[in-house]
Design an enzyme around this catalytic site. Sequence first.
Site, PDB file in Angstrom:
ATOM      1  N   ASP A  10       0.858  -1.177   0.000  1.00 23.05           N
ATOM      2  CA  ASP A  10       0.000   0.000   0.000  1.00 23.05           C
ATOM      3  C   ASP A  10       0.901   1.236   0.000  1.00 23.05           C
ATOM      4  OD1 ASP A  10      -1.647   2.157   0.740  1.00 23.05           O
ATOM      5  OD2 ASP A  10      -2.838   0.941   2.115  1.00 23.05           O
ATOM      6  N   GLY A  32      -9.178   5.772  -6.555  1.00 27.08           N
ATOM      7  CA  GLY A  32      -7.924   5.040  -6.700  1.00 27.08           C
ATOM      8  C   GLY A  32      -6.856   5.489  -5.727  1.00 27.08           C
ATOM      9  N   ASP A  34      -5.274   8.307  -5.622  1.00 28.31           N
ATOM     10  CA  ASP A  34      -5.553   9.672  -5.176  1.00 28.31           C
ATOM     11  C   ASP A  34      -6.468   9.667  -3.951  1.00 28.31           C
ATOM     12  OD1 ASP A  34      -5.525  12.475  -5.250  1.00 28.31           O
ATOM     13  OD2 ASP A  34      -6.994  12.602  -6.859  1.00 28.31           O
ATOM     14  N   SER A 118      -1.365   6.391 -14.128  1.00 28.78           N
ATOM     15  CA  SER A 118      -2.346   6.229 -15.221  1.00 28.78           C
ATOM     16  C   SER A 118      -2.762   4.787 -15.498  1.00 28.78           C
ATOM     17  CB  SER A 118      -1.863   6.880 -16.522  1.00 28.78           C
ATOM     18  OG  SER A 118      -1.816   8.279 -16.397  1.00 28.78           O
ATOM     19  N   GLY A 120      -4.428   2.698 -13.562  1.00 31.20           N
ATOM     20  CA  GLY A 120      -5.668   2.282 -12.912  1.00 31.20           C
ATOM     21  C   GLY A 120      -6.876   2.750 -13.694  1.00 31.20           C
ATOM     22  N   TYR A 122      -7.446   5.388 -15.209  1.00 28.36           N
ATOM     23  CA  TYR A 122      -7.137   6.080 -16.466  1.00 28.36           C
ATOM     24  C   TYR A 122      -6.792   5.107 -17.592  1.00 28.36           C
ATOM     25  CZ  TYR A 122      -7.232  10.800 -14.426  1.00 28.36           C
ATOM     26  OH  TYR A 122      -7.605  11.982 -13.847  1.00 28.36           O
TER      27      TYR A 122
END
Length: 170
Positions: A10, A32, A34, A118, A120, A122
């Site tokens: 994580d 995600g 973020d 990007s 995930g 995206y």
Amino acid sequence: MTRIIAVRGDITEQQVDAIVNAANNAMRGGGGVDGAIHRAGGPEILRECIARFPDGLATGDAGWTTAGDLPARWVIHTVGPNFAAGERDRSLLVSCYRGSLQVADELGVRSVAFPLISAGVYAWPKADAIGAAVETLAAADTAVAEVRIVAFDPATYAQVADAVAAAVAR
């Protein structure tokens, strides 16, 4: 020389100077990685995002905030291209890694943990996202001593670990 390592885990639990957030353009939290960073770091991160980035960030750019309640000292936010929405210029993805390391150098960071930017929601193709990350980080001119690429799931971790091993062998 920068040491690149693959880590399964994580990103919000990494004991590093800075973690990289795969942010959205608005810089107000999201899903995600973020969302996980904002939840674990607490409201201080969002407050600082609003103050430091009132107009958000452009795709490919990077900036920093405090890490709030995270074990890291800073969060380096970068906005990756949204492949699913038609942003398919790989140079924007590469710019995220380069820009994040540039911010890390400005902050005097010696260790940094990256997610796969990007890859995930995206929807950047995972193999190319891994390639862009490892190639860019391996070629970077940076004072950062240790770069971690953190993968949450075992399959992605295995792919990242293989790519890192291949890059180190060169």
